[in-house]
Design an enzyme around this catalytic site. Structure first.
Site, PDB file in Angstrom:
ATOM      1  N   TYR A   1      26.295 -15.500  24.103  1.00 22.34           N
ATOM      2  CA  TYR A   1      25.600 -16.637  25.056  1.00 22.34           C
ATOM      3  C   TYR A   1      26.021 -16.668  26.458  1.00 22.34           C
ATOM      4  O   TYR A   1      27.147 -16.149  26.740  1.00 22.34           O
ATOM      5  CB  TYR A   1      25.689 -17.980  24.414  1.00 22.34           C
ATOM      6  CG  TYR A   1      24.863 -18.094  22.863  1.00 22.34           C
ATOM      7  CD1 TYR A   1      24.077 -17.248  22.805  1.00 22.34           C
ATOM      8  CD2 TYR A   1      24.888 -19.335  22.446  1.00 22.34           C
ATOM      9  CE1 TYR A   1      23.373 -17.529  21.603  1.00 22.34           C
ATOM     10  CE2 TYR A   1      24.457 -19.375  21.319  1.00 22.34           C
ATOM     11  CZ  TYR A   1      23.467 -18.647  20.843  1.00 22.34           C
ATOM     12  OH  TYR A   1      22.709 -18.774  19.534  1.00 22.34           O
TER      13      TYR A   1
ATOM     14  N   SER B   1      22.397 -10.305  18.199  1.00 22.93           N
ATOM     15  CA  SER B   1      22.358 -11.655  17.686  1.00 22.93           C
ATOM     16  C   SER B   1      23.497 -12.465  17.964  1.00 22.93           C
ATOM     17  O   SER B   1      24.749 -12.061  18.125  1.00 22.93           O
ATOM     18  CB  SER B   1      21.676 -11.727  16.465  1.00 22.93           C
ATOM     19  OG  SER B   1      22.788 -11.444  15.384  1.00 22.93           O
ATOM     20  N   LYS B   2      23.303 -13.798  17.794  1.00 19.98           N
ATOM     21  CA  LYS B   2      24.399 -14.936  18.083  1.00 19.98           C
ATOM     22  C   LYS B   2      25.358 -14.476  17.347  1.00 19.98           C
ATOM     23  O   LYS B   2      26.517 -14.439  17.801  1.00 19.98           O
ATOM     24  CB  LYS B   2      23.777 -15.977  17.649  1.00 19.98           C
ATOM     25  CG  LYS B   2      24.651 -17.334  17.688  1.00 19.98           C
ATOM     26  CD  LYS B   2      24.123 -18.374  17.277  1.00 19.98           C
ATOM     27  CE  LYS B   2      24.997 -19.536  16.586  1.00 19.98           C
ATOM     28  NZ  LYS B   2      24.434 -20.552  15.872  1.00 19.98           N
ATOM     29  N   ARG B   3      25.254 -14.193  16.009  1.00 21.27           N
ATOM     30  CA  ARG B   3      26.167 -13.814  15.016  1.00 21.27           C
ATOM     31  C   ARG B   3      27.331 -12.735  15.270  1.00 21.27           C
ATOM     32  O   ARG B   3      28.441 -12.539  14.771  1.00 21.27           O
ATOM     33  CB  ARG B   3      25.857 -13.607  13.606  1.00 21.27           C
ATOM     34  CG  ARG B   3      24.909 -14.698  13.041  1.00 21.27           C
ATOM     35  CD  ARG B   3      26.152 -15.693  12.175  1.00 21.27           C
ATOM     36  NE  ARG B   3      25.419 -17.145  12.152  1.00 21.27           N
ATOM     37  CZ  ARG B   3      26.068 -18.214  12.590  1.00 21.27           C
ATOM     38  NH1 ARG B   3      27.240 -18.238  12.762  1.00 21.27           N
ATOM     39  NH2 ARG B   3      25.495 -19.163  12.311  1.00 21.27           N
ATOM     40  N   ASP B   4      26.744 -11.934  16.099  1.00 17.65           N
ATOM     41  CA  ASP B   4      27.693 -10.801  16.614  1.00 17.65           C
ATOM     42  C   ASP B   4      28.634 -10.969  17.363  1.00 17.65           C
ATOM     43  O   ASP B   4      29.688 -10.239  17.451  1.00 17.65           O
ATOM     44  CB  ASP B   4      26.706  -9.728  17.261  1.00 17.65           C
ATOM     45  CG  ASP B   4      25.556  -9.198  16.245  1.00 17.65           C
ATOM     46  OD1 ASP B   4      25.720  -8.814  15.167  1.00 17.65           O
ATOM     47  OD2 ASP B   4      24.422  -9.127  16.724  1.00 17.65           O
TER      48      ASP B   4
END
Length: 506
Positions: free
Chosen positions: A273, A261-264
């Site tokens: 991204y 996910s983005k937070r990773d």
RNA sequence: GGCCCGUUCGUCUAGGGGUUAGGACGUUAGAUUUUCAUUCUAGAAACAGGGGUUCGAUUCCCCUACGGGCUACCA
């Protein structure tokens, strides 16, 4: 009868940046379409108005363009099946939902979010389905007159699919084979929301049908809701046109705990991204592969190899090769943990593989960002040829090529100063004189002269070579010193020696 | 919890009823490069466990364990 033209779609929601997994889904769709001379459709699934993010759609377009997998049809490109934004297709969906209600395959439900919450708290494992349907406020439990009254009054309501009892839904997945679900385990998903927008479940079926989609590649997270979609295809009377399903394995966190996910990105220190994403509300910038120095060729290559491989030892593939070699049968079933080290390796390989000319635009951008304006493309080209094999990320170009355009601001003095001496100052003084007179300022000749001077002055080559490098480069890196000198040219080389002599001597 | 999907070196994977289980990343050691990176050579490193089926299972079947996904008027 020949099979219909292959048509696939990539259907992201414009809710923020496009991450790795999204691009890979797009890529697999694209590869399959192009391999079969089919169409690659971009459809924007913006049915959740609460999650809509301004600019996200343009960002998605830009990502696809950067990767070179541009859609044949889409909101910006247009096409026979426009519009391609689900929000603009809002009026289409109600008709189908109502049709399902009329046929008894769906029903109106008037429960408020609060009532649903309460029910979920009251009953563990609550499912809105055959077992509790009758306890809720909907057109299967309420009297017809009451339902009509509620409808007439404009009471907010949703339309839910009526999942049948005791049936088995079977379907064939191109990647997983036969998959089976019992309808008793499937709940009555909302099809049409109170605001009149369809949910994903209705929209995906209606649009895939209307847009004549033949193959649906999507992430494995959609597998559990597949039975709802299958049921819908059947109830809407379109079973014969249902696309072939292919649920892609997920891309997992490097430590194997959950999907990436983005937070990773921040947690593991790598981009998630495709390109930089700036959140306008929070001002938060999420870094992207592009800005961090990845070549789109490498990005696509590494993504393709995450969950797919052609069987041989070859690992580097161009987009064209991927189109040629791609096969659904060779997609893996298991999720793949993302490995940033290997990702960087792909990038380094691509930088080596690609022509220096190909790197020119990126190199200029990177250098300009550091305040180095390059006027001479020819020189940059020569520099890139010399240094590109030493770059892992494109951004390494600054360190590897910057000093060709800018005199070093700092020197690695620790590497020179302790061993510096007046005799070395004299040596470089002589070297300057020699360089002034060399007829042609070419690497080979310079090296010969340099070595000759060493012999003459009694220096070991190693003793003066490193200082010379640091004079020109600033540090202990870079290609052969004499290649650097040649490219720098006589005047600049001499100027750098003179300048460094001052720094070294003080 | 329920349902669904999965499980070969640390990671990505090849393979497939009898193999020295192959490659790549990373890692270790050496060579080359009078810098650094590259490059080259070599090494360590895996079939989750238990039952079947079979002359023979890592490969086929079942169970267990573990991992993942879903379980919203989000996609």
């Amino acid at each position: 009868m020949s099979s219909p033209k292959v048509r696939v779609r990539f259907a992201p929601s414009p809710t923020g940046g496009l991450h790795l997994g999204g691009v890979r889904t797009a890529l697999f769709n694209y590869l399959f379409a192009k391999q079969n001379d089919g169409d690659f459709v971009l459809r924007i699934e913006d049915t959740d108005q609460t999650r809509f993010v301004e600019g996200a759609e343009q960002y998605i377009m830009d990502c696809l363009a950067w990767c070179g997998i541009t859609p044949d049809e889409g909101p910006h490109t247009g096409g026979h099946y426009a519009p391609y934004r689900q929000s603009e297709r809002k009026s289409i969906y109600r008709e189908y939902a109502e049709k399902l209600v009329a046929q008894g395959h769906a029903y109106y439900a008037f429960d408020t979010p609060e009532e649903l919450d309460a029910k979920r708290k009251e009953i563990p494992n609550f499912q809105y389905g055959q077992f509790y349907r009758s306890e809720m406020r909907n057109s299967t439990s309420l009297k017809t007159a009451e339902v009509e009254h509620l409808l007439d009054q404009g009471t907010p309501h949703v339309i839910r699919i009526k999942v049948p009892a005791d049936e088995t839904v079977r379907f064939h997945d191109l990647i997983r084979g036969n998959v089976v679900f019992e309808t008793n385990q499937v709940d009555d998903k909302v099809l049409l929301k109170a605001d009149g927008m369809p949910t994903y479940h209705l929209a995906v079926v209606v649009d895939d049908y209307l847009m004549k989609i033949t193959h649906a590649f999507r992430g494995e997270e959609w597998l559990p809701s597949a039975p709802v979609h299958i049921l819908l295809w059947k109830y809407l009377g379109w079973a014969a046109d249902m696309p072939h399903w292919a649920h892609l394995p997920l891309i997992l966190k490097p430590d194997g705990h959950g999907k990436l996910s983005k937070r990773d990105g921040a947690r593991f220190g790598f981009p998630v991204y495709a390109m930089d994403w700036l959140d306008n509300k929070t001002g938060e910038l999420t870094p992207g592969f592009r800005e961090l120095g990845f070549l789109p060729e490498a990005f696509l290559n590494l993504l393709a190899m995450l969950g797919w491989n052609p069987g041989g030892d070859q690992e580097i593939f161009s987009l064209d090769e991927l189109v040629e070699k791609f096969s659904v049968e060779r997609i893996n079933k298991a999720g793949a943990k993302f490995d940033y080290e290997k990702a960087k390796w792909y990038n380094a390989e691509w930088i080596k593989k690609v022509d220096a000319k190909r790197l020119l635009p990126e190199a200029k951008t990177i250098l300009e960002a550091k305040g180095i304006a390059v006027a001479d493309d020819e020189k940059l080209l020569k520099v890139l040829t010399l240094v590109k094999d030493r770059c892992i990320l494109l951004t390494d170009i600054y360190q590897q090529a910057g000093y060709f355009f800018e005199t070093p601001k700092e020197y690695d003095l620790n590497a020179v100063k302790p061993k510096w001496s007046d005799t070395k100052t004299d040596f470089f003084g002589s070297l300057i004189n020699q360089f002034k007179e060399v007829p042609s300022f070419e690497a080979m000749q310079l090296e010969i002269d340099f070595k000759y001077l060493c012999e003459e002055t009694g220096f070991k080559i190693g003793d003066v070579m490193l200082p010379f490098r640091i004079m020109l480069v600033g540090g202990k890196f870079g290609p052969h010193v004499f290649d650097i000198a040649e490219l720098l040219g006589r005047e600049e080389t001499i100027a750098r020696i003179e300048k460094a002599l001052v720094a070294f001597g003080s």
